[in-house]
Design an enzyme around this catalytic site. Structure first.
Site, PDB file in Angstrom:
ATOM      1  N   ASP A   1       0.858  -1.176   0.000  1.00 19.99           N
ATOM      2  CA  ASP A   1       0.000   0.000   0.000  1.00 19.99           C
ATOM      3  C   ASP A   1       0.900   1.234   0.000  1.00 19.99           C
ATOM      4  OD1 ASP A   1      -1.986   1.891   0.567  1.00 19.99           O
ATOM      5  OD2 ASP A   1      -3.052   0.527   1.910  1.00 19.99           O
TER       6      ASP A   1
ATOM      7  N   ASP B   1      -2.698   4.812  -2.391  1.00 19.85           N
ATOM      8  CA  ASP B   1      -3.577   5.541  -1.487  1.00 19.85           C
ATOM      9  C   ASP B   1      -4.018   6.881  -2.095  1.00 19.85           C
ATOM     10  OD1 ASP B   1      -4.508   5.586   1.377  1.00 19.85           O
ATOM     11  OD2 ASP B   1      -3.377   7.463   1.387  1.00 19.85           O
TER      12      ASP B   1
ATOM     13  N   GLU C   1      -6.784   3.965  -5.197  1.00 19.47           N
ATOM     14  CA  GLU C   1      -7.903   4.403  -4.367  1.00 19.47           C
ATOM     15  C   GLU C   1      -8.303   5.793  -4.847  1.00 19.47           C
ATOM     16  OE1 GLU C   1      -9.209   5.237   0.259  1.00 19.47           O
ATOM     17  OE2 GLU C   1      -7.280   5.928  -0.495  1.00 19.47           O
TER      18      GLU C   1
ATOM     19  N   HIS D   1     -10.544  -1.115   5.543  1.00 22.23           N
ATOM     20  CA  HIS D   1     -10.194  -0.634   6.883  1.00 22.23           C
ATOM     21  C   HIS D   1     -10.776   0.745   7.176  1.00 22.23           C
ATOM     22  CE1 HIS D   1      -7.527   1.165   4.039  1.00 22.23           C
ATOM     23  NE2 HIS D   1      -7.143   2.054   4.934  1.00 22.23           N
ATOM     24  N   ASP D   2     -11.439   1.364   6.199  1.00 26.14           N
ATOM     25  CA  ASP D   2     -12.047   2.684   6.406  1.00 26.14           C
ATOM     26  C   ASP D   2     -13.576   2.608   6.482  1.00 26.14           C
ATOM     27  OD1 ASP D   2      -9.517   3.928   6.179  1.00 26.14           O
ATOM     28  OD2 ASP D   2      -9.728   4.112   3.998  1.00 26.14           O
TER      29      ASP D   2
HETATM   30  C1  GLC Z   1      -6.903   6.473   2.532  1.00 25.20           C
HETATM   31  C2  GLC Z   1      -6.670   5.354   3.509  1.00 25.20           C
HETATM   32  C3  GLC Z   1      -7.009   5.852   4.880  1.00 25.20           C
HETATM   33  C4  GLC Z   1      -6.089   7.007   5.200  1.00 25.20           C
HETATM   34  C5  GLC Z   1      -6.144   8.089   4.116  1.00 25.20           C
HETATM   35  C6  GLC Z   1      -4.985   9.019   4.232  1.00 25.20           C
HETATM   36  O1  GLC Z   1      -8.228   6.838   2.428  1.00 25.20           O
HETATM   37  O2  GLC Z   1      -7.389   4.211   3.142  1.00 25.20           O
HETATM   38  O3  GLC Z   1      -6.952   4.855   5.857  1.00 25.20           O
HETATM   39  O4  GLC Z   1      -6.442   7.582   6.419  1.00 25.20           O
HETATM   40  O5  GLC Z   1      -6.090   7.549   2.824  1.00 25.20           O
HETATM   41  O6  GLC Z   1      -3.795   8.395   3.877  1.00 25.20           O
END
Ligand code: GLC
Ligand code: CA
Length: 556
Positions: A97, A198, A249, A323-324
């Site tokens: 990641d 990310d 993402e 995880h979010d």
């Molecule tokens: C993404 C991750 C999250 C994190 C954010 C900032 O959304 O999945 O967990 O807090 O990015 O890096």
């Protein structure tokens, strides 16, 4: 030859909450290695590991201090190498990641910037305020508050779209992009099979202007140079190895941009995570409210993405959980009365879609949201900030807590429930307290019990994943087109997949009541290949009578 990613399944591990082997209450890399056989048994082809690089852990590792070294809390470089090798032996590839929108303010680059080194200052966005104590723009941080932090000695502010300890990187600067390529090459040489990037669609900032219509996101989401940056990164690194899969993402993205990000031949990424379908229980973009999930909207969004991405030969990552996100069985299912049925139903809907499915640790055993009753048990920076903000807006502490309980990212972050022992087998009973509380329902919901029970959610997920291995069906799932069925029906989520004269029909009752589905397609001549009840009933007129949360898959 690497397996076609369109036939693969990814299992996401949040190492901090997965398995602790040295009794310090923090999950570690050795813990992941110790559970590879479990992941293999489930049938996953890849493991996406959330960040374990050196980090102060203000955002659980999404605040990276050093991309080349392992945070001692998680283990050592030897542990990573062992994990890669052991996974490889089992035919499982690792996806790392990579957080490149920002770095921790403890990263060497930021520290040098703060010492005034102009070379490194230009790695970030330092800007003058508007005068009279106002920051450069009114943009809001995703974790609450203004997105600029004042630095007195420069009389300037730096940009942080997330926590104040996560400083945004200036991708305009070619030296930043070169450093990032170096990091990717380093991990590719270690034998990594994939990358998750990310919030990667936030890296190109259009301009720094006040947003009179929103929180600023329209000035940096899918920004003007995003495709250029992705192509450059692709060509310089993972694009040179067609065995590597990538997923971006994409925060608040548009579908038109995703045709490009994840197009078959666009030379950017293999696939994208988009989140619009997981905002159907928000108010617009506002997450910190309590509104019931809008089922019609959920279907409309998923079907729009499914059909349009297919038309444009672009590829989705399909998922409910990470995880979010809150746990899906608590969110769109019924974790009490129809726990097992609804968990299986939700899995069925996702796994037969056109896209690569992602299973988040614990989803395969139907883990639920936390049972935390006090704010003190929550750990996530986003939750804790918004708990304050909600009260500043006038909500009572109880009402604010209620919202946090429903939407907190900690719902996904409680320890993996391996068994019914004191700490759910996440760590041994004589270990230090786990860093975050174990859900009390681990005595009822755990992997050990489900591995023994052929009718468990685990074994159902195993079958869903195996559908992609089955020759006839896997081709339909991977290569087939998709057509929504009875899209306006108030209870049923259904679609048809088609490929080379063969078809799958997938139908799911999204609610906890028996429902005669009047517009069900003719199913005579189809073979039922999977379902969460022994069989589907039909009325005398031939209508499918869907039981509470019933889901089934038919093939012809
Ligand atoms: C993404 C991750 C999250 C994190 C954010 C900032 O959304 O999945 O967990 O807090 O990015 O890096
Ligand atoms: Ca540990």
């Amino acid at each position: 030859m690497a397996k076609d990613f369109r036939k693969s399944t990814v299992y996401q591990v949040y190492p901090k909450s997965f398995c602790d082997t040295n009794k310090d209450g923090l999950g570690d890399l050795k813990g992941v290695t110790s559970k590879l056989d479990y992941i293999k048994e489930l049938g996953a082809d890849y493991i996406w590991l959330t960040p374990f690089f050196v980090s102060p852990q203000n955002d659980n590792g999404y605040d990276v201090e050093d991309y080349y070294n392992i945070d001692p809390g998680y283990g050592s470089m030897e542990d990573v190498e062992e994990l890669i090798a052991e996974a490889g032996k089992r035919g499982i590839g690792l996806m790392f990641d990579m957080v490149f929108n920002h770095v921790s303010t403890r990263h060497e680059w930021f520290r040098k910037a703060m010492e005034g080194d102009p070379y490194y200052k230009d790695f970030f966005f330092f800007r003058k305020g508007k005068g009279n104590g106002e920051p450069p723009t009114n943009w809001e941080s995703k974790f609450g508050g203004n997105a600029w932090e004042y630095v007195e000695k420069f009389d300037e502010y730096y940009l942080h779209l997330f926590d104040v300890t996560q400083a945004d990187l200036n991708w305009e600067n070619e030296n930043v992009r070169k450093e990032i390529q170096k990091i990717l090459r380093f991990w590719m040489e270690k034998g990594i099979r994939g990358f998750r990037f990310d919030v990667i669609n936030l890296i190109s900032k259009a301009c720094f202007e006040d947003d009179d219509k929103g929180d600023g996101r329209r000035f940096y989401t899918d920004g003007p140079k995003i495709h250029q940056y992705l192509k450059e990164m692709h060509d310089a690194t993972f694009g040179q190895d067609d065995g590597i899969i990538t997923v971006g993402e994409m925060s608040s993205t548009t579908i038109e941009n995703c045709y490009q990000y994840a197009g078959r031949d666009t030379g950017e990424l293999s696939m994208v995570f988009s989140f619009h379908h997981l905002k159907v229980d928000f108010m617009g973009n506002e997450k910190w409210v309590l509104v019931p999930a809008d089922f019609q909207k959920l279907k409309d969004i998923i079907f729009e993405w499914q059909t349009k991405m297919a038309e444009h030969n672009a590829w989705n990552a399909v998922f409910w959980c990470n995880h979010d996100q809150p746990r899906v069985v608590s969110r769109f299912g019924d974790e009490k009365k129809y726990w097992k049925e609804s968990a299986k139903m939700l899995g069925t809907v996702i796994h037969c879609l056109r896209g690569t499915p992602y299973v988040y640790q614990g989803e395969e055993i139907g883990m639920t949201n936390t049972d935390f009753k006090e704010i003190g048990r929550f750990k996530d920076v986003e939750s804790l900030n918004h708990y304050q903000i909600l009260q500043e807006k006038g909500l009572s502490a109880d009402d604010a807590l209620r919202i946090i309980q429903i939407h907190s990212r900690d719902n996904a972050r409680t320890p993996m429930q391996w068994d019914d022992t004191k700490y759910a087998g996440f760590t041994s009973e004589d270990s230090a307290e786990p860093w975050i509380g174990v859900n009390g329902n681990h005595t009822r919901i755990n992997a050990a019990d489900q591995l023994k029970d052929p009718s468990s959610i685990f074994h159902y997920y195993q079958k869903l994943i195996a559908l992609r291995e089955d020759s006839e069906i896997s081709d339909i799932i991977a290569f087939g087109g998709i057509e929504p069925l009875d899209q306006k029906d108030p209870c049923v989520f259904a679609y048809r997949r088609k490929y080379e004269g063969h078809e799958l029909i997938v139908a799911a009752n999204f609610f906890g009541r028996t429902y005669p589905w009047k517009n069900a397609p003719e199913l005579a001549g189809y073979r039922r290949v999977l379902g969460n009840y022994a069989d589907t009933e039909f009325s005398a007129e031939g209508t499918a009578v869907m039981k509470p949360y019933e889901a089934a898959v038919w093939y012809r």
